[in-house]
Design a protein around this motif. Sequence first.
Motif, PDB file in Angstrom:
ATOM      1  N   ASP A   1      10.608   0.160  13.004  1.00  0.00           N
ATOM      2  CA  ASP A   1      10.114   1.445  12.830  1.00  0.00           C
ATOM      3  C   ASP A   1       9.298   1.397  11.617  1.00  0.00           C
ATOM      4  O   ASP A   1       9.880   1.367  10.433  1.00  0.00           O
ATOM      5  CB  ASP A   1      11.198   2.449  12.827  1.00  0.00           C
ATOM      6  N   LEU A   2       7.928   1.278  11.609  1.00  0.00           N
ATOM      7  CA  LEU A   2       7.026   1.054  10.281  1.00  0.00           C
ATOM      8  C   LEU A   2       7.270   2.248   9.348  1.00  0.00           C
ATOM      9  O   LEU A   2       6.929   2.068   8.164  1.00  0.00           O
ATOM     10  CB  LEU A   2       5.589   0.839  10.598  1.00  0.00           C
ATOM     11  N   THR A   3       7.557   3.328   9.811  1.00  0.00           N
ATOM     12  CA  THR A   3       8.059   4.543   8.895  1.00  0.00           C
ATOM     13  C   THR A   3       9.032   4.299   7.880  1.00  0.00           C
ATOM     14  O   THR A   3       9.398   5.059   6.714  1.00  0.00           O
ATOM     15  CB  THR A   3       7.862   5.993   9.391  1.00  0.00           C
TER      16      THR A   3
ATOM     17  N   THR B   1       0.882   1.437   7.275  1.00  0.00           N
ATOM     18  CA  THR B   1      -0.300   0.784   6.862  1.00  0.00           C
ATOM     19  C   THR B   1      -0.129   0.156   5.556  1.00  0.00           C
ATOM     20  O   THR B   1      -0.318  -1.269   5.518  1.00  0.00           O
ATOM     21  CB  THR B   1      -1.518   1.583   6.727  1.00  0.00           C
ATOM     22  N   GLU B   2       0.805   0.757   4.687  1.00  0.00           N
ATOM     23  CA  GLU B   2       0.898   0.013   3.465  1.00  0.00           C
ATOM     24  C   GLU B   2       1.967  -1.164   3.427  1.00  0.00           C
ATOM     25  O   GLU B   2       1.784  -2.152   3.045  1.00  0.00           O
ATOM     26  CB  GLU B   2       1.737   1.007   2.553  1.00  0.00           C
ATOM     27  N   LYS B   3       2.917  -1.080   4.377  1.00  0.00           N
ATOM     28  CA  LYS B   3       4.060  -2.136   4.879  1.00  0.00           C
ATOM     29  C   LYS B   3       3.029  -3.154   5.227  1.00  0.00           C
ATOM     30  O   LYS B   3       3.705  -4.382   4.901  1.00  0.00           O
ATOM     31  CB  LYS B   3       4.989  -1.572   5.750  1.00  0.00           C
ATOM     32  N   MET B   4       2.293  -2.962   6.159  1.00  0.00           N
ATOM     33  CA  MET B   4       1.666  -4.208   6.842  1.00  0.00           C
ATOM     34  C   MET B   4       0.331  -4.863   5.783  1.00  0.00           C
ATOM     35  O   MET B   4       0.504  -6.055   5.734  1.00  0.00           O
ATOM     36  CB  MET B   4       0.872  -3.764   8.064  1.00  0.00           C
ATOM     37  N   LEU B   5      -0.223  -4.025   5.099  1.00  0.00           N
ATOM     38  CA  LEU B   5      -0.827  -4.557   3.949  1.00  0.00           C
ATOM     39  C   LEU B   5      -0.307  -5.477   2.981  1.00  0.00           C
ATOM     40  O   LEU B   5      -0.536  -6.474   2.609  1.00  0.00           O
ATOM     41  CB  LEU B   5      -1.706  -3.319   3.135  1.00  0.00           C
ATOM     42  N   GLN B   6       1.010  -4.742   2.611  1.00  0.00           N
ATOM     43  CA  GLN B   6       1.932  -5.785   1.709  1.00  0.00           C
ATOM     44  C   GLN B   6       2.431  -7.027   2.484  1.00  0.00           C
ATOM     45  O   GLN B   6       2.328  -8.083   1.916  1.00  0.00           O
ATOM     46  CB  GLN B   6       3.315  -4.833   1.568  1.00  0.00           C
TER      47      GLN B   6
ATOM     48  N   LEU C   1      -6.548   3.005   1.367  1.00  0.00           N
ATOM     49  CA  LEU C   1      -5.558   2.057   1.160  1.00  0.00           C
ATOM     50  C   LEU C   1      -6.188   0.451   1.353  1.00  0.00           C
ATOM     51  O   LEU C   1      -5.928  -0.477   0.615  1.00  0.00           O
ATOM     52  CB  LEU C   1      -4.327   2.053   1.751  1.00  0.00           C
ATOM     53  N   CYS C   2      -6.819   0.461   2.669  1.00  0.00           N
ATOM     54  CA  CYS C   2      -7.248  -0.961   2.965  1.00  0.00           C
ATOM     55  C   CYS C   2      -8.177  -1.542   1.666  1.00  0.00           C
ATOM     56  O   CYS C   2      -8.181  -2.638   1.563  1.00  0.00           O
ATOM     57  CB  CYS C   2      -8.126  -0.985   4.167  1.00  0.00           C
ATOM     58  N   THR C   3      -9.439  -0.371   1.474  1.00  0.00           N
ATOM     59  CA  THR C   3     -10.082  -0.804   0.340  1.00  0.00           C
ATOM     60  C   THR C   3      -9.468  -1.161  -0.838  1.00  0.00           C
ATOM     61  O   THR C   3      -9.804  -2.381  -1.579  1.00  0.00           O
ATOM     62  CB  THR C   3     -10.987   0.437   0.125  1.00  0.00           C
TER      63      THR C   3
END
Length: 346
Positions: A85-87, A127-132, A187-189
Amino acid sequence: MKDVLEEDFDKITKRDISWDALRNSSFVITGATGLIGSLIVKYLLYANRTMNFGAKIYAVVRNVEKADKIFAEEKTDALTYVVADLTKEKVNCEGDCDYIVHAAAVTASKVMVSDPVGTICTSIDGTEKMLQLAVEKKAKAFIYISSMEIYGQPTVGGKTAEKDLGYVDIENVRSCYPEGKRMCECLCTAYAAQYGVNVISARLAQTFGAGILPTENRVFAQFARSVMRGENIVLHTTGESEGNYVYTADAIAAIMTLLVKGKAGEAYNIANEDSHITIRNMAELVAREIAGEKIQVVIDIPEDSVSLGYAPPVKMWLDASKMRELGWKPEIGLVEAYKRMICWVK
Protein backbone atom coordinates in the motif's frame (compact mmCIF):
# COMPACT_ATOMS: atom_id res chain seq x y z
CA MET A 1 -6.14 -13.20 -24.05
CA LYS A 2 -8.59 -11.73 -26.56
CA ASP A 3 -7.50 -11.61 -30.19
CA VAL A 4 -8.08 -7.87 -30.51
CA LEU A 5 -5.58 -7.13 -27.73
CA GLU A 6 -2.99 -9.45 -29.26
CA GLU A 7 -3.43 -7.58 -32.55
CA ASP A 8 -2.76 -4.32 -30.71
CA PHE A 9 0.31 -5.74 -29.00
CA ASP A 10 1.65 -7.05 -32.29
CA LYS A 11 1.33 -3.57 -33.79
CA ILE A 12 3.18 -2.06 -30.84
CA THR A 13 6.03 -4.55 -31.34
CA LYS A 14 6.33 -3.50 -34.99
CA ARG A 15 6.71 0.18 -34.11
CA ASP A 16 10.04 1.93 -34.47
CA ILE A 17 11.02 1.78 -30.79
CA SER A 18 14.53 0.99 -29.55
CA TRP A 19 13.55 -2.44 -28.26
CA ASP A 20 17.15 -3.64 -27.91
CA ALA A 21 17.77 -0.93 -25.31
CA LEU A 22 14.95 -2.40 -23.18
CA ARG A 23 15.72 -6.11 -23.62
CA ASN A 24 16.64 -8.29 -20.64
CA SER A 25 15.68 -5.52 -18.21
CA SER A 26 13.65 -5.40 -15.03
CA PHE A 27 10.47 -3.32 -14.90
CA VAL A 28 8.60 -2.14 -11.79
CA ILE A 29 4.98 -1.25 -12.55
CA THR A 30 2.78 0.35 -9.89
CA GLY A 31 -0.98 0.47 -10.25
CA ALA A 32 -0.61 -2.88 -11.96
CA THR A 33 -4.29 -3.75 -11.55
CA GLY A 34 -5.39 -0.45 -13.12
CA LEU A 35 -5.88 0.19 -16.82
CA ILE A 36 -2.45 1.54 -17.79
CA GLY A 37 -0.45 -0.58 -15.36
CA SER A 38 -2.17 -3.83 -16.30
CA LEU A 39 -1.70 -3.21 -20.02
CA ILE A 40 2.01 -2.49 -19.59
CA VAL A 41 2.41 -5.73 -17.61
CA LYS A 42 0.46 -7.68 -20.22
CA TYR A 43 2.44 -6.14 -23.06
CA LEU A 44 5.78 -7.01 -21.45
CA LEU A 45 4.62 -10.60 -20.95
CA TYR A 46 3.51 -10.68 -24.59
CA ALA A 47 6.92 -9.36 -25.68
CA ASN A 48 8.60 -12.09 -23.64
CA ARG A 49 6.56 -14.74 -25.47
CA THR A 50 6.81 -13.39 -28.98
CA MET A 51 10.15 -11.61 -29.26
CA ASN A 52 12.28 -13.21 -26.54
CA PHE A 53 12.28 -9.89 -24.73
CA GLY A 54 13.65 -11.21 -21.45
CA ALA A 55 11.74 -8.78 -19.23
CA LYS A 56 11.54 -9.35 -15.49
CA ILE A 57 8.35 -7.69 -14.23
CA TYR A 58 7.56 -6.57 -10.70
CA ALA A 59 3.87 -5.69 -10.48
CA VAL A 60 3.09 -3.56 -7.42
CA VAL A 61 -0.41 -4.47 -6.23
CA ARG A 62 -2.54 -4.22 -3.10
CA ASN A 63 -4.86 -7.14 -3.86
CA VAL A 64 -3.30 -10.41 -5.07
CA GLU A 65 -6.68 -11.97 -5.80
CA LYS A 66 -7.59 -9.08 -8.08
CA ALA A 67 -4.21 -9.33 -9.81
CA ASP A 68 -4.65 -13.06 -10.36
CA LYS A 69 -7.97 -12.44 -12.12
CA ILE A 70 -6.40 -9.86 -14.43
CA PHE A 71 -3.26 -11.85 -15.28
CA ALA A 72 -4.67 -15.40 -15.07
CA GLU A 73 -4.10 -16.14 -18.77
CA GLU A 74 -0.63 -14.61 -19.03
CA LYS A 75 1.17 -15.09 -15.71
CA THR A 76 4.61 -16.71 -15.91
CA ASP A 77 7.73 -16.87 -13.74
CA ALA A 78 8.74 -13.52 -15.27
CA LEU A 79 5.96 -11.80 -13.32
CA THR A 80 6.36 -11.21 -9.58
CA TYR A 81 3.79 -9.50 -7.39
CA VAL A 82 5.05 -6.92 -4.92
CA VAL A 83 2.28 -6.40 -2.38
CA ALA A 84 2.29 -2.87 -0.94
CA ASP A 85 0.00 0.00 0.00
CA LEU A 86 1.99 2.95 -1.29
CA THR A 87 0.36 5.36 1.16
CA LYS A 88 1.96 3.42 4.03
CA GLU A 89 4.69 1.08 2.81
CA LYS A 90 7.90 1.21 0.87
CA VAL A 91 8.27 -1.10 -2.11
CA ASN A 92 10.78 -3.84 -1.39
CA CYS A 93 12.06 -5.03 -4.73
CA GLU A 94 14.74 -7.70 -4.86
CA GLY A 95 17.31 -7.37 -7.59
CA ASP A 96 17.63 -4.59 -10.15
CA CYS A 97 14.95 -2.08 -11.07
CA ASP A 98 16.00 -0.82 -14.47
CA TYR A 99 12.76 0.89 -15.40
CA ILE A 100 9.89 2.14 -13.23
CA VAL A 101 6.43 3.07 -14.48
CA HIS A 102 4.44 4.69 -11.69
CA ALA A 103 0.78 4.39 -12.65
CA ALA A 104 -0.84 4.05 -9.22
CA ALA A 105 -3.48 6.73 -8.61
CA VAL A 106 -7.09 7.30 -7.70
CA THR A 107 -9.08 7.50 -10.96
CA ALA A 108 -12.71 7.35 -9.82
CA SER A 109 -14.32 10.80 -9.63
CA LYS A 110 -16.63 9.72 -6.80
CA VAL A 111 -13.63 8.79 -4.66
CA MET A 112 -11.99 12.14 -5.39
CA VAL A 113 -14.90 13.96 -3.71
CA SER A 114 -15.64 11.37 -1.00
CA ASP A 115 -11.98 10.83 0.02
CA PRO A 116 -9.97 13.85 -1.12
CA VAL A 117 -7.34 13.34 1.61
CA GLY A 118 -6.78 9.76 0.51
CA THR A 119 -6.60 10.90 -3.11
CA ILE A 120 -3.85 13.41 -2.31
CA CYS A 121 -1.92 11.02 -0.07
CA THR A 122 -2.05 8.23 -2.65
CA SER A 123 -0.57 10.61 -5.22
CA ILE A 124 2.14 12.33 -3.22
CA ASP A 125 3.19 9.64 -0.74
CA GLY A 126 3.19 6.92 -3.38
CA THR A 127 5.14 8.99 -5.88
CA GLU A 128 7.83 9.92 -3.37
CA LYS A 129 8.26 6.31 -2.28
CA MET A 130 8.77 5.24 -5.89
CA LEU A 131 11.18 8.10 -6.60
CA GLN A 132 13.19 7.03 -3.56
CA LEU A 133 13.29 3.51 -4.98
CA ALA A 134 14.56 4.92 -8.27
CA VAL A 135 17.41 6.63 -6.40
CA GLU A 136 18.28 3.50 -4.40
CA LYS A 137 18.21 1.21 -7.43
CA LYS A 138 19.77 3.69 -9.86
CA ALA A 139 16.88 3.17 -12.29
CA LYS A 140 17.64 3.94 -15.93
CA ALA A 141 14.28 5.69 -16.38
CA PHE A 142 11.18 6.52 -14.35
CA ILE A 143 7.86 7.29 -16.05
CA TYR A 144 5.30 9.14 -13.96
CA ILE A 145 1.80 8.63 -15.35
CA SER A 146 0.26 12.07 -15.11
CA SER A 147 -2.95 13.44 -16.60
CA MET A 148 -4.33 16.10 -18.90
CA GLU A 149 -6.26 17.35 -15.84
CA ILE A 150 -3.00 18.93 -14.67
CA TYR A 151 -3.80 21.83 -17.03
CA GLY A 152 -6.94 22.85 -15.14
CA GLN A 153 -8.79 25.60 -17.03
CA PRO A 154 -6.49 26.61 -19.93
CA THR A 155 -5.85 30.33 -20.26
CA VAL A 156 -4.41 30.18 -23.78
CA GLY A 157 -6.17 29.95 -27.11
CA GLY A 158 -5.54 27.13 -29.57
CA LYS A 159 -3.88 23.88 -28.59
CA THR A 160 -2.51 23.30 -25.10
CA ALA A 161 1.21 22.51 -24.99
CA GLU A 162 3.22 21.27 -22.02
CA LYS A 163 4.09 24.78 -20.75
CA ASP A 164 0.50 26.06 -20.89
CA LEU A 165 -0.68 25.33 -17.34
CA GLY A 166 -4.01 26.98 -16.54
CA TYR A 167 -6.12 27.65 -13.47
CA VAL A 168 -7.07 25.08 -10.81
CA ASP A 169 -9.63 26.16 -8.20
CA ILE A 170 -8.18 24.76 -4.97
CA GLU A 171 -11.43 25.57 -3.11
CA ASN A 172 -13.13 22.89 -5.21
CA VAL A 173 -12.72 19.59 -3.34
CA ARG A 174 -12.24 17.66 -6.60
CA SER A 175 -9.12 19.72 -7.28
CA CYS A 176 -7.35 17.24 -4.99
CA TYR A 177 -6.75 15.20 -8.16
CA PRO A 178 -5.24 17.76 -10.60
CA GLU A 179 -3.43 19.63 -7.83
CA GLY A 180 -2.02 16.33 -6.56
CA LYS A 181 -0.79 15.56 -10.07
CA ARG A 182 0.90 18.96 -10.23
CA MET A 183 2.68 18.37 -6.92
CA CYS A 184 3.81 14.94 -8.06
CA GLU A 185 5.28 16.36 -11.25
CA CYS A 186 7.03 18.97 -9.11
CA LEU A 187 8.48 16.13 -7.02
CA CYS A 188 9.64 14.44 -10.20
CA THR A 189 11.37 17.63 -11.33
CA ALA A 190 13.01 17.95 -7.91
CA TYR A 191 14.31 14.37 -7.94
CA ALA A 192 15.63 14.84 -11.48
CA ALA A 193 17.51 17.99 -10.45
CA GLN A 194 18.72 16.92 -7.00
CA TYR A 195 19.33 13.19 -7.42
CA GLY A 196 19.78 12.82 -11.15
CA VAL A 197 16.76 10.56 -11.60
CA ASN A 198 15.83 10.18 -15.26
CA VAL A 199 12.17 10.90 -14.57
CA ILE A 200 9.68 11.75 -17.31
CA SER A 201 6.02 12.74 -16.88
CA ALA A 202 3.51 11.27 -19.33
CA ARG A 203 0.41 13.47 -19.42
CA LEU A 204 -2.22 11.12 -20.75
CA ALA A 205 -5.41 12.15 -22.44
CA GLN A 206 -8.37 9.99 -21.43
CA THR A 207 -7.29 6.52 -22.52
CA PHE A 208 -9.62 3.75 -23.65
CA GLY A 209 -9.89 0.80 -26.01
CA ALA A 210 -9.13 -2.90 -25.94
CA GLY A 211 -7.88 -3.95 -22.53
CA ILE A 212 -10.24 -1.91 -20.36
CA LEU A 213 -11.10 -3.62 -17.10
CA PRO A 214 -14.54 -5.02 -16.20
CA THR A 215 -14.79 -2.50 -13.36
CA GLU A 216 -14.24 0.50 -15.66
CA ASN A 217 -17.01 3.06 -15.23
CA ARG A 218 -15.71 6.19 -16.90
CA VAL A 219 -17.81 7.87 -19.57
CA PHE A 220 -16.38 5.95 -22.53
CA ALA A 221 -17.18 2.61 -20.88
CA GLN A 222 -20.71 3.78 -20.08
CA PHE A 223 -21.23 4.77 -23.73
CA ALA A 224 -19.99 1.38 -24.92
CA ARG A 225 -22.26 -0.49 -22.52
CA SER A 226 -25.24 1.55 -23.73
CA VAL A 227 -24.49 0.45 -27.29
CA MET A 228 -24.14 -3.20 -26.28
CA ARG A 229 -27.42 -3.13 -24.33
CA GLY A 230 -29.30 -1.15 -26.95
CA GLU A 231 -30.05 1.56 -24.39
CA ASN A 232 -30.01 5.33 -24.79
CA ILE A 233 -26.84 7.14 -23.73
CA VAL A 234 -27.70 9.22 -20.67
CA LEU A 235 -25.53 12.26 -19.91
CA HIS A 236 -25.56 13.66 -16.37
CA THR A 237 -24.04 16.96 -17.57
CA THR A 238 -24.67 19.10 -20.65
CA GLY A 239 -21.58 17.47 -22.18
CA GLU A 240 -19.90 20.74 -23.10
CA SER A 241 -16.40 19.76 -21.96
CA GLU A 242 -13.97 19.16 -24.79
CA GLY A 243 -12.49 15.71 -24.35
CA ASN A 244 -9.02 14.62 -25.42
CA TYR A 245 -8.56 10.91 -26.07
CA VAL A 246 -5.97 8.32 -26.97
CA TYR A 247 -6.35 4.62 -27.76
CA THR A 248 -4.92 2.14 -25.24
CA ALA A 249 -2.28 0.63 -27.54
CA ASP A 250 -1.17 4.08 -28.71
CA ALA A 251 -0.71 5.12 -25.07
CA ILE A 252 1.36 2.02 -24.25
CA ALA A 253 3.53 2.63 -27.32
CA ALA A 254 4.08 6.21 -26.18
CA ILE A 255 5.14 5.11 -22.70
CA MET A 256 7.59 2.57 -24.13
CA THR A 257 8.97 5.33 -26.36
CA LEU A 258 9.47 7.64 -23.39
CA LEU A 259 11.42 4.95 -21.53
CA VAL A 260 14.20 5.26 -24.09
CA LYS A 261 13.74 8.73 -25.60
CA GLY A 262 12.15 10.92 -22.93
CA LYS A 263 14.21 13.78 -21.49
CA ALA A 264 14.77 13.88 -17.73
CA GLY A 265 12.58 16.33 -15.85
CA GLU A 266 10.27 16.97 -18.79
CA ALA A 267 6.60 16.27 -19.48
CA TYR A 268 4.93 15.00 -22.65
CA ASN A 269 1.31 15.15 -23.77
CA ILE A 270 0.03 11.79 -25.02
CA ALA A 271 -3.09 12.34 -27.08
CA ASN A 272 -4.58 11.76 -30.49
CA GLU A 273 -5.10 15.34 -31.63
CA ASP A 274 -7.80 14.19 -34.07
CA SER A 275 -9.71 12.54 -31.19
CA HIS A 276 -10.77 15.87 -29.76
CA ILE A 277 -14.48 16.34 -29.25
CA THR A 278 -17.08 17.50 -26.71
CA ILE A 279 -18.61 14.84 -24.49
CA ARG A 280 -22.02 15.39 -26.05
CA ASN A 281 -20.69 15.21 -29.61
CA MET A 282 -18.86 12.01 -28.76
CA ALA A 283 -22.04 10.52 -27.35
CA GLU A 284 -23.87 11.47 -30.57
CA LEU A 285 -21.01 10.02 -32.65
CA VAL A 286 -21.27 6.72 -30.76
CA ALA A 287 -25.07 6.62 -31.16
CA ARG A 288 -24.72 7.32 -34.88
CA GLU A 289 -21.55 5.51 -35.98
CA ILE A 290 -21.42 2.60 -33.54
CA ALA A 291 -25.09 2.00 -32.70
CA GLY A 292 -26.38 2.86 -36.18
CA GLU A 293 -28.83 5.44 -34.74
CA LYS A 294 -30.72 2.72 -32.86
CA ILE A 295 -30.20 4.62 -29.61
CA GLN A 296 -30.36 8.30 -28.67
CA VAL A 297 -28.54 10.72 -26.41
CA VAL A 298 -30.54 11.91 -23.39
CA ILE A 299 -29.58 14.73 -20.99
CA ASP A 300 -30.57 14.00 -17.38
CA ILE A 301 -28.78 16.16 -14.80
CA PRO A 302 -29.44 14.88 -11.23
CA GLU A 303 -30.01 17.31 -8.37
CA ASP A 304 -27.00 15.93 -6.47
CA SER A 305 -24.65 16.04 -9.47
CA VAL A 306 -21.87 17.54 -7.31
CA SER A 307 -21.61 14.26 -5.37
CA LEU A 308 -20.77 12.43 -8.59
CA GLY A 309 -17.44 14.26 -8.71
CA TYR A 310 -17.46 15.29 -12.35
CA ALA A 311 -14.64 17.57 -13.44
CA PRO A 312 -15.71 21.16 -14.18
CA PRO A 313 -16.40 21.93 -17.87
CA VAL A 314 -13.18 22.65 -19.72
CA LYS A 315 -12.22 23.68 -23.24
CA MET A 316 -8.84 22.21 -24.06
CA TRP A 317 -7.19 20.68 -27.11
CA LEU A 318 -3.95 18.87 -26.26
CA ASP A 319 -0.89 19.48 -28.42
CA ALA A 320 1.03 16.21 -28.91
CA SER A 321 3.76 17.60 -31.16
CA LYS A 322 6.46 17.01 -28.51
CA MET A 323 5.68 13.28 -28.56
CA ARG A 324 5.60 13.24 -32.35
CA GLU A 325 9.11 14.71 -32.37
CA LEU A 326 10.23 11.49 -30.64
CA GLY A 327 8.86 9.45 -33.55
CA TRP A 328 5.56 8.44 -31.92
CA LYS A 329 2.20 8.93 -33.54
CA PRO A 330 -1.31 7.69 -32.72
CA GLU A 331 -2.78 5.12 -35.11
CA ILE A 332 -6.35 4.53 -33.89
CA GLY A 333 -9.14 7.14 -34.02
CA LEU A 334 -12.33 7.42 -31.99
CA VAL A 335 -14.66 5.26 -34.08
CA GLU A 336 -12.15 2.43 -34.42
CA ALA A 337 -11.30 2.76 -30.71
CA TYR A 338 -14.93 2.15 -29.78
CA LYS A 339 -15.24 -0.77 -32.17
CA ARG A 340 -12.13 -2.43 -30.77
CA MET A 341 -13.13 -1.73 -27.17
CA ILE A 342 -16.58 -3.24 -27.68
CA CYS A 343 -15.04 -6.27 -29.38
CA TRP A 344 -12.77 -6.71 -26.35
CA VAL A 345 -15.58 -6.34 -23.84
CA LYS A 346 -17.73 -8.89 -25.68
